[in-house]
Scaffold this motif. Structure first.
Motif, mmCIF file in Angstrom:
data_model
loop_
_atom_site.group_PDB
_atom_site.id
_atom_site.type_symbol
_atom_site.label_atom_id
_atom_site.label_comp_id
_atom_site.label_asym_id
_atom_site.label_seq_id
_atom_site.Cartn_x
_atom_site.Cartn_y
_atom_site.Cartn_z
ATOM 1 N N SER A 174 0.667 -1.149 0.034
ATOM 2 C CA SER A 174 -0.533 -0.075 -0.156
ATOM 3 C C SER A 174 0.709 1.269 0.204
ATOM 4 C CB SER A 174 -1.006 0.562 1.255
ATOM 5 O OG SER A 174 -1.650 1.321 1.594
ATOM 6 N N ASP A 175 1.736 1.117 1.128
ATOM 7 C CA ASP A 175 2.271 2.416 1.208
ATOM 8 C C ASP A 175 3.816 2.932 -0.276
ATOM 9 O OD1 ASP A 175 1.817 2.881 3.499
ATOM 10 O OD2 ASP A 175 3.922 1.998 4.878
ATOM 11 N N ILE A 176 3.661 2.272 -1.241
ATOM 12 C CA ILE A 176 4.871 1.760 -2.227
ATOM 13 C C ILE A 176 3.789 2.212 -3.233
ATOM 14 C CG2 ILE A 176 6.283 1.061 -4.319
ATOM 15 C CD1 ILE A 176 7.870 -0.408 -2.153
ATOM 16 N N ASN A 177 2.218 1.672 -3.603
ATOM 17 C CA ASN A 177 1.140 2.210 -4.457
ATOM 18 C C ASN A 177 0.880 3.859 -4.365
ATOM 19 O OD1 ASN A 177 -1.092 1.294 -6.569
ATOM 20 N ND2 ASN A 177 -1.653 1.581 -4.743
ATOM 21 N N SER A 178 0.178 4.030 -2.929
ATOM 22 C CA SER A 178 0.363 5.787 -3.228
ATOM 23 C C SER A 178 1.792 6.703 -3.624
ATOM 24 C CB SER A 178 0.554 5.770 -0.865
ATOM 25 O OG SER A 178 -1.024 5.383 -0.732
ATOM 26 N N VAL A 179 2.927 6.313 -3.067
ATOM 27 C CA VAL A 179 4.105 7.143 -3.385
ATOM 28 C C VAL A 179 3.853 7.001 -5.524
ATOM 29 C CG1 VAL A 179 6.689 6.953 -3.903
ATOM 30 C CG2 VAL A 179 5.178 6.416 -1.389
ATOM 31 N N GLN A 180 4.157 5.961 -5.555
ATOM 32 C CA GLN A 180 4.122 5.713 -7.504
ATOM 33 C C GLN A 180 2.899 6.466 -7.627
ATOM 34 O OE1 GLN A 180 3.726 1.335 -8.921
ATOM 35 N NE2 GLN A 180 1.774 2.349 -10.406
ATOM 36 N N GLN A 181 0.912 6.382 -6.713
ATOM 37 C CA GLN A 181 0.006 7.410 -7.677
ATOM 38 C C GLN A 181 0.490 8.353 -7.458
ATOM 39 O OE1 GLN A 181 -2.354 6.525 -9.393
ATOM 40 N NE2 GLN A 181 -1.813 4.295 -8.372
ATOM 41 N N ALA A 182 1.382 9.402 -6.255
ATOM 42 C CA ALA A 182 1.615 10.396 -6.111
ATOM 43 C C ALA A 182 2.358 10.822 -7.519
ATOM 44 C CB ALA A 182 2.616 10.794 -4.548
ATOM 45 N N VAL A 183 3.567 10.173 -7.325
ATOM 46 C CA VAL A 183 4.651 10.719 -8.618
ATOM 47 C C VAL A 183 3.887 10.599 -10.377
ATOM 48 C CG1 VAL A 183 6.269 9.563 -9.626
ATOM 49 C CG2 VAL A 183 5.872 9.341 -7.362
ATOM 50 N N MET A 184 2.803 10.341 -10.172
ATOM 51 C CA MET A 184 2.171 10.117 -11.778
ATOM 52 C C MET A 184 1.454 10.724 -11.947
ATOM 53 S SD MET A 184 -0.098 6.898 -13.350
ATOM 54 C CE MET A 184 0.921 6.118 -12.956
ATOM 55 N N MET A 185 0.357 11.297 -10.114
ATOM 56 C CA MET A 185 0.222 12.520 -10.711
ATOM 57 C C MET A 185 -0.043 13.346 -10.784
ATOM 58 S SD MET A 185 -3.016 11.442 -8.030
ATOM 59 C CE MET A 185 -4.211 13.111 -8.947
ATOM 60 N N THR A 186 1.466 13.757 -9.395
ATOM 61 C CA THR A 186 2.425 14.737 -10.055
ATOM 62 C C THR A 186 3.150 14.657 -10.900
ATOM 63 O OG1 THR A 186 3.361 14.304 -7.676
ATOM 64 C CG2 THR A 186 4.615 16.248 -9.425
ATOM 65 N N LEU A 187 3.782 14.367 -12.013
ATOM 66 C CA LEU A 187 3.945 14.890 -13.678
ATOM 67 C C LEU A 187 2.775 14.772 -14.265
ATOM 68 C CD1 LEU A 187 6.738 11.913 -13.667
ATOM 69 C CD2 LEU A 187 7.391 14.150 -13.386
ATOM 70 N N ARG A 188 1.275 15.004 -14.026
ATOM 71 C CA ARG A 188 1.122 14.487 -14.920
ATOM 72 C C ARG A 188 -0.257 15.801 -15.087
ATOM 73 N NH1 ARG A 188 -1.995 8.728 -15.892
ATOM 74 N NH2 ARG A 188 -3.726 10.586 -16.957
ATOM 75 N N VAL A 189 -0.900 15.316 -13.744
ATOM 76 C CA VAL A 189 -2.177 16.903 -13.128
ATOM 77 C C VAL A 189 -1.308 17.650 -12.261
ATOM 78 C CG1 VAL A 189 -4.212 16.436 -11.948
ATOM 79 C CG2 VAL A 189 -3.576 14.843 -12.872
ATOM 80 N N PHE A 190 -0.645 17.175 -11.430
ATOM 81 C CA PHE A 190 0.174 18.677 -11.144
ATOM 82 C C PHE A 190 0.864 19.177 -11.218
ATOM 83 C CE2 PHE A 190 2.120 20.143 -6.826
ATOM 84 C CZ PHE A 190 1.296 20.867 -6.645
ATOM 85 N N VAL A 191 1.109 19.685 -12.882
ATOM 86 C CA VAL A 191 1.776 19.932 -13.901
ATOM 87 C C VAL A 191 0.885 20.977 -14.409
ATOM 88 C CG1 VAL A 191 3.234 20.694 -16.165
ATOM 89 C CG2 VAL A 191 3.901 18.999 -13.978
#
Length: 578
Positions: free
Chosen positions: A121-138
């Protein structure tokens, strides 16, 4: 946030993807921002002036911009996904490596449930955060900044509306994001408890059924499940509140905008195209802030997970790791005033233990339940390190010998046999990859496992389920013995390793230990005197202290504790002495 920064080096191998993803997203955002502006031009100049050519020209530009935006969006999705998944894979690899190298003290302190949550779960949360940061947060900030700038230059009369509503929107986002972060941390802690309970219940399912405690276990699981559910509800509800609040503020802004269009400002009426474009930009700002807030929420969820991951990655094993190539271990062992405590609170499980064993000697260890027998043998391969005193192997302090070298020279059969899913062969060769079939057959014969292996259709290729639930307790124990025998270790530790086998098989195994492993130093923990009658030396344990050392006959003369054990077992018919 510090933990997130410490995990950033994992992005280095994929920096090309990390750079391309936001650049392509910036391209898509630029094209999206052009759409309302081009629409305004079409309405105010093309349609208002009945200029068909101008409308077609601007419409073509809108289509081209949409296609370019599509390409940018698809490219960003591909590269951000690759980056996030690869980064998560590398973190998971290093985390599992660290877990495999954790000391027993650290594993006991952290807990199995939490480690499972870390890797999943923890690594999955980090993975989702990285993915969303590179896409949506930009995308979100660029859309927001671009929209505000366009409104400032193209519809300055309506800009005051943004000056009022944007601080309100930002305040709501920051407030709810902080609250969500607190609750998501609680969710992860509740998930730890759920994983621990689930693992415990599944591992002990036979005990549960034997004691008819299914309803009890179901109720316990229900409690931790409900606790997780309630905390997840609160965390998710905080997120769901955000969108309606943001939409409400934006709708108020739209209503005010339309009023500005009805009532002239400064003696002039705002053009319809400008109002329509402004409303579109308000919607874009809403979308930008909503998406950015979702990423922020995901970051708030990922921050506790990153902290928990970093906590494990930074744990020091507190062990001396020698890298010096050692000479082959012969098997001379000496304990010098060894004391050990699990809790490190001064309450010692072992107190000032001293004895020695020469290579090739057979040593028996006996004592009442809880006397420290199993703890004693766990110190040989340094599953735990001593608090005081020292353990010498071939005259060297065991802390000055590499763990790999020590453990590679020891065969260990635990009280509860553990076999891995796979085949019988893969389990027998677990400690010696290059073991030949002849070696496996000899080890199996000495462990009395050959007789049941030959009855199986696939013999050594017979598949085992997880934890070998398709074998009996005695079969698992004999395979565990065979796995240790295959190694031909210098030191062999048998922790009550014949408790599940019958008397005939035990006699064969004990005879094999004498005849087939004459140069191996053997330590046999046993609850039965009959199993250790013929050893060279017996260690008698009581409440963590060594109260007697000698042969069977010597201890019957000198050790009160041994005499009591002997008398008890003779009276119950448990000891046969020739």
């Amino acid at each position: 946030m510090k933990s997130i920064k410490k995990l950033l080096p994992y992005a280095t191998p994929y920096k090309l993807f990390v750079i391309l993803a936001p650049l392509l997203m910036a391209l898509e955002v630029t094209m999206d921002l052009l759409q309302p502006l081009l629409l305004q031009k079409i309405i105010d100049y093309g349609i208002a002036e009945n200029d068909t050519t101008y409308v077609i020209q601007m419409g073509t530009f809108m289509i081209i911009a949409a296609i370019i935006g599509l390409i940018g969006g698809i490219g960003c999705t591909i590269f951000s996904t690759k980056s996030a998944i690869n980064i998560a894979t590398d973190i998971r690899r290093d985390l599992f490596y660290k877990i495999e190298h954790l000391s027993s003290e650290n594993r006991d302190r952290i807990g199995t449930g939490k480690l499972i949550t870390n890797v999943t779960s923890d690594i999955n949360s980090v993975q989702q955060a990285v993915m969303m940061t590179l896409r949506v947060f930009v995308r979100g900030p660029l859309l927001f900044i671009g929209s505000v700038m366009i409104v400032f230059f193209q519809a300055r009369e309506l800009f005051p509306i943004l000056v009022i509503i944007i601080p309100i929107l930002l305040f709501v986002i920051i407030l709810l994001s902080r609250k969500a972060g607190i609750w998501f941390k609680r969710v992860q802690e509740a998930l730890d408890q759920l994983n621990s309970k689930l693992q415990e219940s599944i591992a002990g399912i036979r005990v549960v059924k034997a004691f008819v405690r299914k309803e009890y276990e179901i109720n316990l699981f229900h409690k931790v499940n409900v606790a997780l559910t309630n905390k997840t509800k609160v965390a998710e509800q905080i997120i769901t509140i955000l969108m309606p609040v943001l939409l409400f503020v934006i709708n108020i802004g739209m209503a005010v905008t339309l009023l500005f269009g009805v009532f002239p400002i400064g003696g002039s009426t705002i053009q319809v195209g400008v109002i329509l474009a402004f409303i579109n930009y308000l919607n874009i700002i809403l979308m930008a802030l909503t998406s950015s807030s979702m990423v922020l929420m995901q970051l708030m969820r990922a921050l506790p997970s990153a902290d928990r991951i970093q906590e494990v990655l930074e744990i020091s094993t507190d062990r001396v790791e020698s890298t010096i190539d050692e000479m082959p271990i012969k098997g001379d062992v000496e304990f010098r005033n060894v004391s050990f405590s699990y809790n490190k609170n001064g309450e010692y499980v072992l107190n000032s233990i001293s004895f020695s064993a020469s290579h090739g000697e057979k040593i028996g260890i006996i004592g009442a339940t809880g006397s420290g027998k199993t703890t004693l043998v766990k110190l040989f391969p340094r599953l735990y390190d001593v608090d005081h005193g020292e353990i010498l192997i071939d005259g060297q302090n065991s802390k000055n010998i590499s763990l790999k070298h020590i453990r590679g020279s020891i065969g260990f059969v635990t009280q509860k046999p553990f076999l891995f899913s796979g085949s019988i062969k893969s389990n027998l060769t677990y400690g010696k990859k290059d073991a030949s079939e002849t070696e496996m057959q000899l080890a199996s014969k000495n462990a009395c496992a050959e007789e049941f292996i030959q009855k199986l259709d696939a013999r050594y290729e017979h598949p085992l389920t997880q934890e070998a639930t398709n074998l009996s307790g005695g079969q698992k124990q004999r395979l565990s013995l065979a796995r240790a025998f295959v190694r031909k270790p210098s030191i062999l530790i048998l922790d009550d390793a014949t408790s599940a086998v019958d008397a005939r098989s035990e006699a064969i195994i004990l005879d094999a230990l004498k005849s087939s492993y004459p140069k191996t130093t053997i330590f046999m923990v046993s609850s039965k005197i009959s199993s250790i009658l013929d050893v060279d030396k017996i260690l008698v344990m009581e409440e963590g202290s060594l109260v007697g050392v000698g042969t069977h006959d010597e201890l019957l003369e000198t050790c009160t504790v041994y005499q009591e054990i002997y008398q008890t077992q003779v009276q119950t018919g448990g000891v046969m002495v020739e």
